[in-house]
Write a protein that holds these residues in place. Sequence first.
Motif, PDB file in Angstrom:
ATOM      1  N   ALA A   9       0.582  -1.082   0.396  1.00 17.13           N
ATOM      2  CA  ALA A   9       0.250  -0.146   0.610  1.00 17.13           C
ATOM      3  C   ALA A   9       0.736   1.050   0.091  1.00 17.13           C
ATOM      4  O   ALA A   9       0.514   2.197  -0.672  1.00 17.13           O
ATOM      5  CB  ALA A   9      -1.051  -0.036   1.011  1.00 17.13           C
ATOM      6  N   LEU A  10       1.778   1.763   0.827  1.00 17.69           N
ATOM      7  CA  LEU A  10       2.746   2.663   0.827  1.00 17.69           C
ATOM      8  C   LEU A  10       3.650   2.562   0.036  1.00 17.69           C
ATOM      9  O   LEU A  10       4.039   3.505  -0.684  1.00 17.69           O
ATOM     10  CB  LEU A  10       3.895   2.113   1.748  1.00 17.69           C
ATOM     11  CG  LEU A  10       5.410   3.752   1.921  1.00 17.69           C
ATOM     12  CD1 LEU A  10       4.444   4.269   2.421  1.00 17.69           C
ATOM     13  CD2 LEU A  10       6.321   2.816   3.205  1.00 17.69           C
ATOM     14  N   THR A  11       4.150   1.775  -0.840  1.00 15.00           N
ATOM     15  CA  THR A  11       4.824   1.691  -2.146  1.00 15.00           C
ATOM     16  C   THR A  11       3.764   1.859  -3.878  1.00 15.00           C
ATOM     17  O   THR A  11       3.823   2.785  -4.225  1.00 15.00           O
ATOM     18  CB  THR A  11       5.010  -0.105  -2.833  1.00 15.00           C
ATOM     19  OG1 THR A  11       6.317   0.041  -1.835  1.00 15.00           O
ATOM     20  CG2 THR A  11       5.846  -0.039  -4.422  1.00 15.00           C
ATOM     21  N   ALA A  21      -6.029   7.050  -6.055  1.00 15.77           N
ATOM     22  CA  ALA A  21      -5.661   5.894  -7.365  1.00 15.77           C
ATOM     23  C   ALA A  21      -3.773   4.290  -6.931  1.00 15.77           C
ATOM     24  O   ALA A  21      -3.665   3.742  -7.932  1.00 15.77           O
ATOM     25  CB  ALA A  21      -3.994   6.312  -8.100  1.00 15.77           C
ATOM     26  N   ALA A  22      -4.043   4.651  -5.465  1.00 16.28           N
ATOM     27  CA  ALA A  22      -3.252   3.057  -5.162  1.00 16.28           C
ATOM     28  C   ALA A  22      -4.239   1.990  -4.605  1.00 16.28           C
ATOM     29  O   ALA A  22      -4.323   1.040  -4.770  1.00 16.28           O
ATOM     30  CB  ALA A  22      -2.425   4.061  -3.824  1.00 16.28           C
ATOM     31  N   ALA A  23      -5.751   2.775  -4.548  1.00 14.70           N
ATOM     32  CA  ALA A  23      -6.489   2.144  -4.543  1.00 14.70           C
ATOM     33  C   ALA A  23      -6.632   1.142  -5.533  1.00 14.70           C
ATOM     34  O   ALA A  23      -7.244   0.155  -5.541  1.00 14.70           O
ATOM     35  CB  ALA A  23      -7.718   2.388  -3.280  1.00 14.70           C
ATOM     36  N   ALA A  24      -6.967   1.859  -5.937  1.00 12.62           N
ATOM     37  CA  ALA A  24      -7.117   1.283  -7.862  1.00 12.62           C
ATOM     38  C   ALA A  24      -6.623   0.110  -8.552  1.00 12.62           C
ATOM     39  O   ALA A  24      -6.917  -0.905  -8.978  1.00 12.62           O
ATOM     40  CB  ALA A  24      -7.252   2.486  -9.131  1.00 12.62           C
ATOM     41  N   VAL A  25      -5.024   0.398  -8.307  1.00 10.14           N
ATOM     42  CA  VAL A  25      -3.528  -0.733  -8.559  1.00 10.14           C
ATOM     43  C   VAL A  25      -3.779  -1.428  -7.991  1.00 10.14           C
ATOM     44  O   VAL A  25      -3.195  -2.557  -8.216  1.00 10.14           O
ATOM     45  CB  VAL A  25      -2.528   0.309  -8.353  1.00 10.14           C
ATOM     46  CG1 VAL A  25      -1.547  -0.426  -8.406  1.00 10.14           C
ATOM     47  CG2 VAL A  25      -2.648   1.019  -9.497  1.00 10.14           C
ATOM     48  N   LEU A  26      -3.957  -1.165  -6.254  1.00 13.91           N
ATOM     49  CA  LEU A  26      -4.531  -2.787  -5.767  1.00 13.91           C
ATOM     50  C   LEU A  26      -5.834  -3.573  -5.583  1.00 13.91           C
ATOM     51  O   LEU A  26      -5.855  -4.072  -5.516  1.00 13.91           O
ATOM     52  CB  LEU A  26      -4.113  -1.957  -4.155  1.00 13.91           C
ATOM     53  CG  LEU A  26      -2.836  -1.335  -3.871  1.00 13.91           C
ATOM     54  CD1 LEU A  26      -2.387  -0.970  -2.836  1.00 13.91           C
ATOM     55  CD2 LEU A  26      -1.467  -3.053  -4.414  1.00 13.91           C
ATOM     56  N   HIS A  27      -6.791  -2.621  -6.479  1.00 13.50           N
ATOM     57  CA  HIS A  27      -8.215  -2.965  -6.591  1.00 13.50           C
ATOM     58  C   HIS A  27      -8.846  -3.869  -5.273  1.00 13.50           C
ATOM     59  O   HIS A  27      -9.583  -4.555  -4.531  1.00 13.50           O
ATOM     60  CB  HIS A  27      -7.899  -4.985  -7.416  1.00 13.50           C
ATOM     61  CG  HIS A  27      -7.324  -5.141  -7.976  1.00 13.50           C
ATOM     62  ND1 HIS A  27      -7.962  -3.929  -9.834  1.00 13.50           N
ATOM     63  CD2 HIS A  27      -5.676  -5.481  -8.755  1.00 13.50           C
ATOM     64  CE1 HIS A  27      -6.916  -4.330 -10.816  1.00 13.50           C
ATOM     65  NE2 HIS A  27      -6.208  -4.769 -10.069  1.00 13.50           N
ATOM     66  N   VAL A  28      -8.301  -2.741  -4.129  1.00 15.52           N
ATOM     67  CA  VAL A  28      -8.995  -2.243  -3.119  1.00 15.52           C
ATOM     68  C   VAL A  28      -9.787  -0.984  -3.064  1.00 15.52           C
ATOM     69  O   VAL A  28      -9.907  -0.310  -3.845  1.00 15.52           O
ATOM     70  CB  VAL A  28      -8.143  -3.116  -1.615  1.00 15.52           C
ATOM     71  CG1 VAL A  28      -7.395  -4.327  -1.863  1.00 15.52           C
ATOM     72  CG2 VAL A  28      -6.383  -1.333  -1.716  1.00 15.52           C
ATOM     73  N   THR A  29     -10.628  -0.646  -1.942  1.00 18.43           N
ATOM     74  CA  THR A  29     -11.158   0.659  -1.178  1.00 18.43           C
ATOM     75  C   THR A  29      -9.846   1.341  -1.433  1.00 18.43           C
ATOM     76  O   THR A  29      -8.721   1.456  -0.467  1.00 18.43           O
ATOM     77  CB  THR A  29     -12.517  -0.064  -0.233  1.00 18.43           C
ATOM     78  OG1 THR A  29     -11.781   0.525   0.648  1.00 18.43           O
ATOM     79  CG2 THR A  29     -13.135  -0.472  -0.790  1.00 18.43           C
TER      80      THR A  29
END
Length: 87
Positions: A9-11, A21-29
Amino acid sequence: MFDQIHLRALTAIINEGSFDAAAAVLHVTPSAVSQRIRALEETAGTALLVRSQPVRATEAGQILYQHAQTVSLLAVSYTHLTLPTTP
């Protein structure tokens, strides 16, 4: 010991520049990303991100980000070393 999910998540936040944007990449909220960072900051005992636009790493966050990058590269290297070779 830092949780790999939290480090991812940090990365993602540092790479993408925002929690959304991080949530979208990780497929989470975005809430899940925020909870992971909160847990990581509690474990580290310090703030890891400056919550601005774009999000930036603090000095401690940058060190942990570099650690996460190294761990990720080592994991990939280990996977390649342990895969069976085909004749």
